[in-house]
Motif scaffolding. Structure first.
Motif, PDB file in Angstrom:
ATOM      1  N   ASN A 276       7.562  -4.785 -25.161  1.00  0.00           N
ATOM      2  CA  ASN A 276       7.239  -6.202 -24.649  1.00  0.00           C
ATOM      3  C   ASN A 276       7.391  -7.294 -22.822  1.00  0.00           C
ATOM      4  O   ASN A 276       6.361  -7.633 -22.225  1.00  0.00           O
ATOM      5  CB  ASN A 276       6.368  -6.878 -25.864  1.00  0.00           C
ATOM      6  CG  ASN A 276       5.345  -6.310 -26.434  1.00  0.00           C
ATOM      7  OD1 ASN A 276       5.640  -6.088 -27.599  1.00  0.00           O
ATOM      8  ND2 ASN A 276       3.875  -6.105 -26.458  1.00  0.00           N
ATOM      9  N   PHE A 277       9.413  -7.439 -23.048  1.00  0.00           N
ATOM     10  CA  PHE A 277       9.625  -7.776 -21.868  1.00  0.00           C
ATOM     11  C   PHE A 277       9.432  -8.039 -20.542  1.00  0.00           C
ATOM     12  O   PHE A 277       8.575  -8.042 -20.036  1.00  0.00           O
ATOM     13  CB  PHE A 277      10.250  -8.866 -22.345  1.00  0.00           C
ATOM     14  CG  PHE A 277      11.447  -9.423 -21.917  1.00  0.00           C
ATOM     15  CD1 PHE A 277      10.706 -10.593 -21.250  1.00  0.00           C
ATOM     16  CD2 PHE A 277      12.335  -8.804 -20.354  1.00  0.00           C
ATOM     17  CE1 PHE A 277      11.091 -11.059 -20.066  1.00  0.00           C
ATOM     18  CE2 PHE A 277      12.968  -9.827 -19.907  1.00  0.00           C
ATOM     19  CZ  PHE A 277      12.324 -11.481 -19.607  1.00  0.00           C
ATOM     20  N   VAL A 278      10.038  -6.377 -20.416  1.00  0.00           N
ATOM     21  CA  VAL A 278       9.676  -6.338 -19.169  1.00  0.00           C
ATOM     22  C   VAL A 278       8.931  -5.423 -18.886  1.00  0.00           C
ATOM     23  O   VAL A 278       8.614  -4.598 -17.815  1.00  0.00           O
ATOM     24  CB  VAL A 278      10.874  -4.950 -19.734  1.00  0.00           C
ATOM     25  CG1 VAL A 278      11.858  -4.391 -19.597  1.00  0.00           C
ATOM     26  CG2 VAL A 278      10.410  -3.590 -20.244  1.00  0.00           C
ATOM     27  N   SER A 279       7.619  -5.298 -19.943  1.00  0.00           N
ATOM     28  CA  SER A 279       5.874  -4.789 -19.463  1.00  0.00           C
ATOM     29  C   SER A 279       5.619  -6.364 -18.141  1.00  0.00           C
ATOM     30  O   SER A 279       4.240  -5.658 -17.935  1.00  0.00           O
ATOM     31  CB  SER A 279       4.906  -4.563 -20.549  1.00  0.00           C
ATOM     32  OG  SER A 279       6.440  -3.672 -21.402  1.00  0.00           O
ATOM     33  N   GLN A 280       6.040  -7.588 -18.584  1.00  0.00           N
ATOM     34  CA  GLN A 280       4.903  -7.742 -17.842  1.00  0.00           C
ATOM     35  C   GLN A 280       4.968  -7.567 -16.317  1.00  0.00           C
ATOM     36  O   GLN A 280       5.916  -7.703 -15.926  1.00  0.00           O
ATOM     37  CB  GLN A 280       5.970  -9.307 -18.167  1.00  0.00           C
ATOM     38  CG  GLN A 280       5.359  -9.904 -19.827  1.00  0.00           C
ATOM     39  CD  GLN A 280       5.971 -11.641 -20.505  1.00  0.00           C
ATOM     40  OE1 GLN A 280       7.492 -11.333 -19.416  1.00  0.00           O
ATOM     41  NE2 GLN A 280       5.437 -11.609 -21.179  1.00  0.00           N
ATOM     42  N   PRO A 281       3.884  -8.202 -15.932  1.00  0.00           N
ATOM     43  CA  PRO A 281       3.278  -8.514 -14.748  1.00  0.00           C
ATOM     44  C   PRO A 281       5.164  -8.823 -13.707  1.00  0.00           C
ATOM     45  O   PRO A 281       5.971  -7.860 -12.722  1.00  0.00           O
ATOM     46  CB  PRO A 281       2.684  -8.770 -14.339  1.00  0.00           C
ATOM     47  CG  PRO A 281       1.627  -9.048 -15.651  1.00  0.00           C
ATOM     48  CD  PRO A 281       2.577  -8.972 -15.902  1.00  0.00           C
ATOM     49  N   ASP A 282       5.857  -9.915 -13.849  1.00  0.00           N
ATOM     50  CA  ASP A 282       6.285 -10.691 -13.067  1.00  0.00           C
ATOM     51  C   ASP A 282       7.538 -10.506 -13.964  1.00  0.00           C
ATOM     52  O   ASP A 282       9.163 -11.333 -13.186  1.00  0.00           O
ATOM     53  CB  ASP A 282       5.794 -11.756 -13.342  1.00  0.00           C
ATOM     54  CG  ASP A 282       6.689 -12.719 -14.464  1.00  0.00           C
ATOM     55  OD1 ASP A 282       6.022 -12.070 -15.256  1.00  0.00           O
ATOM     56  OD2 ASP A 282       7.017 -14.153 -15.651  1.00  0.00           O
ATOM     57  N   ILE A 283       8.459  -8.843 -14.004  1.00  0.00           N
ATOM     58  CA  ILE A 283       8.929  -8.687 -14.684  1.00  0.00           C
ATOM     59  C   ILE A 283       9.653  -7.374 -14.179  1.00  0.00           C
ATOM     60  O   ILE A 283      10.165  -7.120 -13.241  1.00  0.00           O
ATOM     61  CB  ILE A 283       9.429  -9.120 -16.583  1.00  0.00           C
ATOM     62  CG1 ILE A 283       9.519 -10.105 -17.050  1.00  0.00           C
ATOM     63  CG2 ILE A 283      10.780  -8.396 -16.441  1.00  0.00           C
ATOM     64  CD1 ILE A 283      10.663 -10.919 -15.974  1.00  0.00           C
ATOM     65  N   ALA A 284       9.166  -6.342 -14.467  1.00  0.00           N
ATOM     66  CA  ALA A 284       8.547  -5.147 -14.032  1.00  0.00           C
ATOM     67  C   ALA A 284       7.885  -4.177 -14.048  1.00  0.00           C
ATOM     68  O   ALA A 284       7.447  -2.942 -13.291  1.00  0.00           O
ATOM     69  CB  ALA A 284       9.901  -4.282 -15.143  1.00  0.00           C
ATOM     70  N   ASN A 285       6.282  -5.312 -14.415  1.00  0.00           N
ATOM     71  CA  ASN A 285       4.933  -4.378 -14.618  1.00  0.00           C
ATOM     72  C   ASN A 285       4.969  -2.632 -14.787  1.00  0.00           C
ATOM     73  O   ASN A 285       4.957  -2.306 -14.629  1.00  0.00           O
ATOM     74  CB  ASN A 285       4.807  -4.320 -12.744  1.00  0.00           C
ATOM     75  CG  ASN A 285       3.181  -4.640 -13.119  1.00  0.00           C
ATOM     76  OD1 ASN A 285       2.539  -4.313 -14.014  1.00  0.00           O
ATOM     77  ND2 ASN A 285       2.658  -4.073 -11.574  1.00  0.00           N
TER      78      ASN A 285
END
Length: 440
Positions: A276-285
């Motif tokens: 969920n974390f790395v899927s965020q647009p401001d992380i790795a999208n």
């Protein structure tokens, strides 16, 4: 996941019998370590999938993993009693069949679909794994030459890490890669039909898992595993009373129990919320499928770290090595909390490398100098694995303050490990070392 060494009804170390070949037995047992590592880490790709299917909050999502670790607390003592009654080989078979039954139950939960049934079935699978761990770890420790026991345990633990490394790839392809939620961009709203189809994508992978587990159970049932000598009735009687108050004179154990408990919160929280974390647009999208593949790097780092840590600790003090790794873990977690983009993603991946040695090193330091109290101390450290159930706290923090901010909890956990390495692990009132007993 950390391998567990049970204290209850542990087999007595013995001198190898002439002509007995232990290699085939160890190879078979190594497959069990691989399987329970593999199945445990499938949860890390299953959680974001279930979050989309059932529209769960982060608190509800992490509750799934909490149920998993609660099984360690409730199933460990019954597992030890079962082993005492029917022996190690039959217990291994039963553990595999319990896991297979849970996998079939997961197929049923996906067909309904039902969040409640999913929780129950995951508890069943975790209970089967607990039985395997309670039986297999002490068995590996004593089958073969006593002077190579540590080498054998390190080898099978590496196989456990290999399972944890490969599981995210399996989950990414067969769960996330075959679902709408796993391949859609972050924030995509799924229809009711999409969620139902996604739920059914769990059926095939768990069917494959169930088949493999049943095959393993049949093989182990028919395999001529060397018999182990159990503890004597007199030794069992000594362990039947209340907790020995002498245990609490040992600082390294008193502070080691919460160290295991707290470390598990950190390890499980990182793994569960990684996708969920790395899927965020401001992380790795990334899509959940893509993020699931990167999760393999996290677990791969743990495998590499265990090999490296084993070599390093042959030359350097284990407490100092643990302190170094805890500082590294704290540093990368602070970067994860405050950085953005690929830097935040790779810093979270790196924590796997620094987490690698923590469980076995804390465990070893916790029983150091316990002498004849070692078995009871080991039992208390095993129960502390239930700390993984408190990952739900990080889920609540993610819902309340944001997912990225919730990793501050992980950073705080690393600081306790540092405290333990520098001060809490120092031995007090050290007892004489135990001498292995030869079988009669």
């Amino acid at each position: 996941m950390p391998p567990v060494v049970s204290s209850a009804d542990a087999p007595v170390a013995h001198t190898p019998q002439a002509g007995v070949r232990y290699g085939p037995a160890l190879a078979l047992l190594a497959s069990l370590f691989f399987m329970w590592g593999f199945i445990t880490v499938i949860n890390n790709t299953l959680l974001p999938h279930l979050r989309s299917v059932f529209e769960l909050s982060y608190t509800q999502t992490t509750l799934i993993e909490s149920v998993w670790f609660i099984a360690y607390f409730f199933a460990s003592i019954p597992s030890a009693k079962l082993i005492e009654k029917i022996g190690y080989q039959k217990s291994l078979v039963i553990g595999l069949l319990i896991m297979a039954a849970g996998a079939v139950g997961m197929m049923a939960a996906a067909s309904i679909p039902s969040y409640g049934v999913t929780l129950v079935m995951l508890f069943v699978i975790a209970s089967g794994i607990t039985l395997l761990q309670v039986a297999a770890n002490p068995y590996v420790a004593v089958v073969g030459k006593p002077e190579t026991a540590s080498s054998r345990l390190n080898l099978v633990q590496a196989l456990n890490s290999m399972g944890t490394m490969l599981a995210p790839m399996f989950g990414a392809y067969l769960i996330l890669g075959r679902s709408k939620s796993g391949t859609a961009a972050a924030g995509t709203v799924l229809s009711e039909a999409d969620r139902l189809a996604d739920a059914h994508s769990v059926i095939l992978p768990y069917a494959l898992v169930a088949v493999v587990l049943v095959i393993l159970a049949v093989v182990i049932a028919k395999f001529p595993l060397p018999a182990m000598k159990s503890a004597s009735p007199a030794d069992k009687a000594k362990r039947s009373g209340l907790i020995n108050p002498e245990l609490f004179k040992h600082r390294n154990l008193v502070f080691g129990i919460p160290a295991i408990f707290i470390y598990l919160i950190a390890e499980i929280g990182v793994a569960n919320l990684f996708v969920n974390f790395v899927s965020q647009p401001d992380i790795a999208n990334l899509t959940h499928e893509q993020a699931g593949k990167y999760l393999s790097f996290l677990w791969g780092g743990m495998m590499v770290g265990r090999f490296a840590g084993s070599a390093i600790m042959q030359r350097f003090d284990a407490g100092k090595v643990l302190a170094f790794f805890s500082v590294g873990a704290f540093a990368v977690m602070m970067i994860t909390v405050f950085a953005h983009g690929p830097v935040a993603m790779w810093s979270l991946i790196l924590v796997g490398l620094f987490h690698s040695i923590m469980f076995p090193t804390i465990f070893t330091l916790g029983i150091k100098g316990l002498g004849p109290l070692t078995e009871e101390a080991s039992g208390l450290l095993v129960m502390a694995i239930a700390g993984g159930a408190l990952v739900v706290v990080q889920g609540w923090l993610a819902d309340t303050y944001g997912l990225q901010t919730s990793f501050l909890l992980t950073a705080i956990c690393e600081l306790y490990v540092l405290f333990y390495a520098l001060w809490g692990s120092k031995t007090t009132h050290a007892e004489p070392d135990l001498v292995p007993e030869a079988a009669g």
